[in-house]
Design an enzyme around this catalytic site. Structure first.
Site, PDB file in Angstrom:
ATOM      1  CG  ASP A  46      -1.787   1.220   1.323  1.00  0.00           C
ATOM      2  OD1 ASP A  46      -2.714   1.352   0.505  1.00  0.00           O
ATOM      3  OD2 ASP A  46      -1.525   2.056   2.199  1.00  0.00           O
ATOM      4  CD  GLU A 118      -3.002  -2.136  -1.385  1.00  0.00           C
ATOM      5  OE1 GLU A 118      -3.235  -0.915  -1.499  1.00  0.00           O
ATOM      6  OE2 GLU A 118      -3.341  -2.801  -0.383  1.00  0.00           O
TER       7      GLU A 118
END
Length: 226
Positions: A46, A118
């Site tokens: 992220d 991610e």
């Protein structure tokens, strides 16, 4: 794994990083045996994603103000975009899911696909460094940007100013004419003046956007290519 590596366009030195990125918590909890889920990788991915996208937008879209850059970045790193990226490489079919998640359609669940993307990005970052991570993710980001409204990337004010500057005696000013609507959803109306003459009017959700729209109208009236 080789099939997925081809889709990713990246060959892992440590294949266990990729396996970890594909391991959903439901599978890790079910199998146990020391298996770790992809949640920590998702956390790292992220941040890596945010840095890459922010750097790319900052470097390549110099005319867009901070507020618009923030919105644009958010649209590129949101769950909707990330699960779309995952589906382009069929990431769901490579995930390790627990039996319950498998039966519940986890391979197509948006949140799982976004998190897995991610995690895979983080795995590439750890295995090959930031350059490889950037190379991987920007393929998706650039394509997504190409599909967005071109209006976001136009700098009509600069284009108008460049035309007006050809005549040093001329000057352009922007005047706020009105504000309407509630505080959370205001509409601003701006006029652009060439000396004392109104040559364009624009509306927007903020003053900068309204000024851009006023400049756009002025350019259109001038017959300029925009």
């Amino acid at each position: 794994m080789e099939v997925l590596e081809k889709k990713l366009g990246y060959k892992f030195n440590n294949i266990n990083l990729l396996k970890n990125a594909l391991t959903h918590s439901s599978y890790a909890n079910e199998v146990r045996n020391g298996l770790v889920s992809n949640e920590r990788l998702e956390f790292l991915g992220d941040s890596v994603l945010s840095v890459i996208v922010a750097d790319y937008l900052f470097t390549n879209f110099k005319s867009i103000p901070e507020g618009e850059l923030t919105k644009l970045r958010a649209s590129l790193v949101c769950e909707k975009s990330l699960c779309a990226f995952s589906r382009k490489i069929n990431l769901g079919e490579h995930l390790l899911l627990g039996r319950g998640e498998e039966k519940g359609g986890g391979r197509q669940r948006d949140s799982i696909l976004a998190d897995a993307f991610e995690a895979v990005l983080a795995a590439i970052y750890l295995d090959g460094g930031m350059d490889k991570a950037r190379e991987f993710v920007l393929e998706f980001v650039k394509e997504e940007l190409n599909n967005k409204d071109d209006e976001v990337f136009k700098d009509y004010k600069t284009a108008l100013q460049e035309i007006i500057q050809r005549n040093p005696e001329e000057s352009v000013t922007y005047i706020l004419k009105s504000e309407s609507g509630p505080d959370h959803n205001k509409i601003f109306e701006v006029e652009v003046h060439l000396n004392s003459n109104v040559i364009g009017v624009g509306k927007g959700k903020n003053k900068k956007q309204a000024e851009q729209m006023a400049a756009k109208q002025a350019l259109e009236l001038m017959g300029a290519k925009i």
